[in-house]
Design an enzyme around this catalytic site. Structure first.
Site, PDB file in Angstrom:
ATOM      1  N   GLY A  90       0.787  -1.225   0.000  1.00  0.00           N
ATOM      2  CA  GLY A  90       0.000   0.000   0.000  1.00  0.00           C
ATOM      3  C   GLY A  90       0.816   1.270   0.000  1.00  0.00           C
ATOM      4  O   GLY A  90       0.245   2.371   0.104  1.00  0.00           O
ATOM      5  N   GLU A 117       5.953   1.586 -16.251  1.00  0.00           N
ATOM      6  CA  GLU A 117       5.144   0.390 -16.475  1.00  0.00           C
ATOM      7  C   GLU A 117       3.710   0.845 -16.725  1.00  0.00           C
ATOM      8  O   GLU A 117       3.068   1.416 -15.840  1.00  0.00           O
ATOM      9  CB  GLU A 117       5.204  -0.549 -15.271  1.00  0.00           C
ATOM     10  CG  GLU A 117       6.566  -1.177 -15.042  1.00  0.00           C
ATOM     11  CD  GLU A 117       6.539  -2.184 -13.903  1.00  0.00           C
ATOM     12  OE1 GLU A 117       6.157  -3.351 -14.150  1.00  0.00           O
ATOM     13  OE2 GLU A 117       6.883  -1.797 -12.781  1.00  0.00           O
ATOM     14  N   TYR A 121      -0.716   2.848 -13.791  1.00  0.00           N
ATOM     15  CA  TYR A 121      -1.299   4.148 -13.466  1.00  0.00           C
ATOM     16  C   TYR A 121      -2.780   4.296 -13.767  1.00  0.00           C
ATOM     17  O   TYR A 121      -3.422   5.236 -13.283  1.00  0.00           O
ATOM     18  CB  TYR A 121      -0.473   5.251 -14.133  1.00  0.00           C
ATOM     19  CG  TYR A 121       0.912   5.291 -13.534  1.00  0.00           C
ATOM     20  CD1 TYR A 121       1.125   5.875 -12.298  1.00  0.00           C
ATOM     21  CD2 TYR A 121       1.976   4.670 -14.168  1.00  0.00           C
ATOM     22  CE1 TYR A 121       2.377   5.877 -11.723  1.00  0.00           C
ATOM     23  CE2 TYR A 121       3.243   4.669 -13.594  1.00  0.00           C
ATOM     24  CZ  TYR A 121       3.428   5.271 -12.370  1.00  0.00           C
ATOM     25  OH  TYR A 121       4.676   5.255 -11.793  1.00  0.00           O
ATOM     26  N   PHE A 409      10.245  13.455 -18.556  1.00  0.00           N
ATOM     27  CA  PHE A 409      10.557  14.131 -17.297  1.00  0.00           C
ATOM     28  C   PHE A 409      10.400  13.146 -16.142  1.00  0.00           C
ATOM     29  O   PHE A 409       9.832  12.097 -16.289  1.00  0.00           O
ATOM     30  CB  PHE A 409       9.649  15.338 -17.085  1.00  0.00           C
ATOM     31  CG  PHE A 409       8.172  15.096 -17.209  1.00  0.00           C
ATOM     32  CD1 PHE A 409       7.445  14.587 -16.131  1.00  0.00           C
ATOM     33  CD2 PHE A 409       7.501  15.361 -18.400  1.00  0.00           C
ATOM     34  CE1 PHE A 409       6.081  14.361 -16.243  1.00  0.00           C
ATOM     35  CE2 PHE A 409       6.138  15.140 -18.501  1.00  0.00           C
ATOM     36  CZ  PHE A 409       5.427  14.636 -17.435  1.00  0.00           C
TER      37      PHE A 409
END
Length: 409
Positions: A90, A117, A121, A409
């Site tokens: 977590g 990866e 997201y 970035f």
């Protein structure tokens, strides 16, 4: 377990760097570490702690980014890392939730990141918002169409990149607002772009620059490296690796590409990534010579639905009630009426029946103008309550040119 989260200070940068190195499995050169430290915004760099141990980190760059029709303050999320010893506890979820709350408090309606990866997201509301096109071209088959633009007043100047930094910065500032996804660069960005130590070269040769100019000044530039090579018959087989090519107008653009493709002793040009609608494709007489692969680029998260949707422009009129699903940023999870035309947009909370129900990541994917709302509807990931509304929304949110960022970035 809960992990206390707080911003770090500059004295903690070495430990922060160690977390990054472990998570990404890399060992950057000391010069690169110092450049990263110089551009770190410590008040926006969060760490999660397990006792005294720094277990995970994430950071933000404060950007002004081009969106359809204008520019917007955007949180550039970076350095998302968790120690291998603390995965699946977590830590990442706690960091991402805290970070999004902080971004909202800063007044930035949109966050964006490059995903190491791509699986990660979407869980936090990010959607793939732009595509990069890495490609290679055989220079021996790179002729242009007959009507490619030309300007006799233009000429090419070869220069040392560091010596023309001011001219490069000025030209980029003039073109940054033309394509969604581009962001304004500060001094630290340019220092990294023009860095040319041995670690930066990585066996690809020194950084080189050419400028397209006329008597009034610079109208474009290209930055690249050349890896010299000869085949078994001593025939030149060098590779030119293009870093950047920016131009203020079509003639300067064509001249720069022609100079790159006609470089002596080079048989192949490779790019790290270009827009999917790069004008070079139209310039080539044989477009099959663009040997490309598809790559996801920028991922976008709508942090505040009303401010984000009302801040951009739209390609067609639309009036739609959107029911947003968002279990990470609960302030977004409600119904919103988006009303937009070619002069502006408003987005307000309503209790009306929705025309479409969608996850917030779908809005993020469409935000810069290159979303796949229609494809997501066909895949059953959106729920259309009013026939044809997704097509109208997708048309309104589309944009040309297509979004592309061009600098990680």
């Amino acid at each position: 377990m809960t992990y206390p989260i707080r911003p770090i200070d500059e004295s903690e940068f070495p430990v922060y760097s160690q977390v990054l190195e472990e998570a990404f499995g890399w060992a950057p050169h000391p010069a690169m570490i110092e450049r990263a430290k110089a551009e770190t915004e410590f008040d926006r760099t969060l760490a999660a702690f397990d006792g005294d141990q720094m277990a995970g980190v994430t950071s933000v760059y404060s950007f002004t980014m081009t969106v359809p029709g204008g520019q917007l303050p955007v949180a550039g999320v970076t350095a998302v890392s968790v120690l291998p010893s603390h995965r699946r506890r977590g830590v990442l979820s706690a960091l991402m939730r805290r970070q999004l709350s902080d971004i909202r408090e800063r007044g930035e309606p949109v966050a964006a990141l490059y995903a190491s990866e791509s699986l990660i997201y979407g869980r936090y509301g990010y959607g793939r918002a732009s595509t990069s096109l890495p490609f290679r071209i055989d220079t021996r088959r790179s002729a242009f169409v007959r009507n490619a633009p030309q300007d006799p007043s233009l000429r090419i100047r070869v220069a040392k990149p560091a010596q023309v930094r001011e001219e490069l910065e000025k030209l980029f500032a003039a073109v940054v607002t033309r394509r969604p996804g581009r962001y304004e660069r500060n001094a630290h960005h340019w220092t990294g772009i023009l860095a040319d130590e041995e670690a930066d070269q990585a066996g690809r040769g020194p950084l080189r620059a050419i400028l397209a100019e006329d008597d009034q000044g610079v109208r474009g530039y290209a930055l690249f490296r050349i890896k010299s090579s000869w085949d078994e018959n001593d025939i030149p087989a060098g590779t030119l690796m293009l870093g950047e090519l920016e131009a203020a107008d079509p003639a300067a653009y064509a001249l720069l590409w022609r100079n790159v493709l006609d470089r002596d002793l080079v048989t192949r040009v490779e790019t790290y990534g270009r827009p999917v609608d790069d004008p070079l494709i139209a310039l080539l007489a044989d477009q099959r010579q663009v040997r490309a692969r598809w790559a996801d680029e920028l991922w976008v998260r709508v942090v505040e639905v009303d401010r984000a949707l009302s801040a951009r422009s739209y390609a067609a009129p639309v009036d739609v009630v959107i029911e947003v699903e968002d279990d990470v940023c609960p302030w977004n999870a409600r119904r919103w009426r988006l009303t937009a035309d070619l002069t502006g947009a408003t987005c307000k909370p309503v209790d009306d029946e929705p025309d479409v129900t969608l996850p917030v990541a779908a809005l993020g994917s469409a935000y810069l103008g290159d979303g796949m709302l229609g494809e997501q509807l066909q895949a059953g990931l959106l729920r259309e309550h009013t026939a044809g509304v997704v097509h109208r929304l997708a048309t309104a949110m589309s944009w040309s040119p297509r979004p592309w960022t061009g600098l990680v970035f």
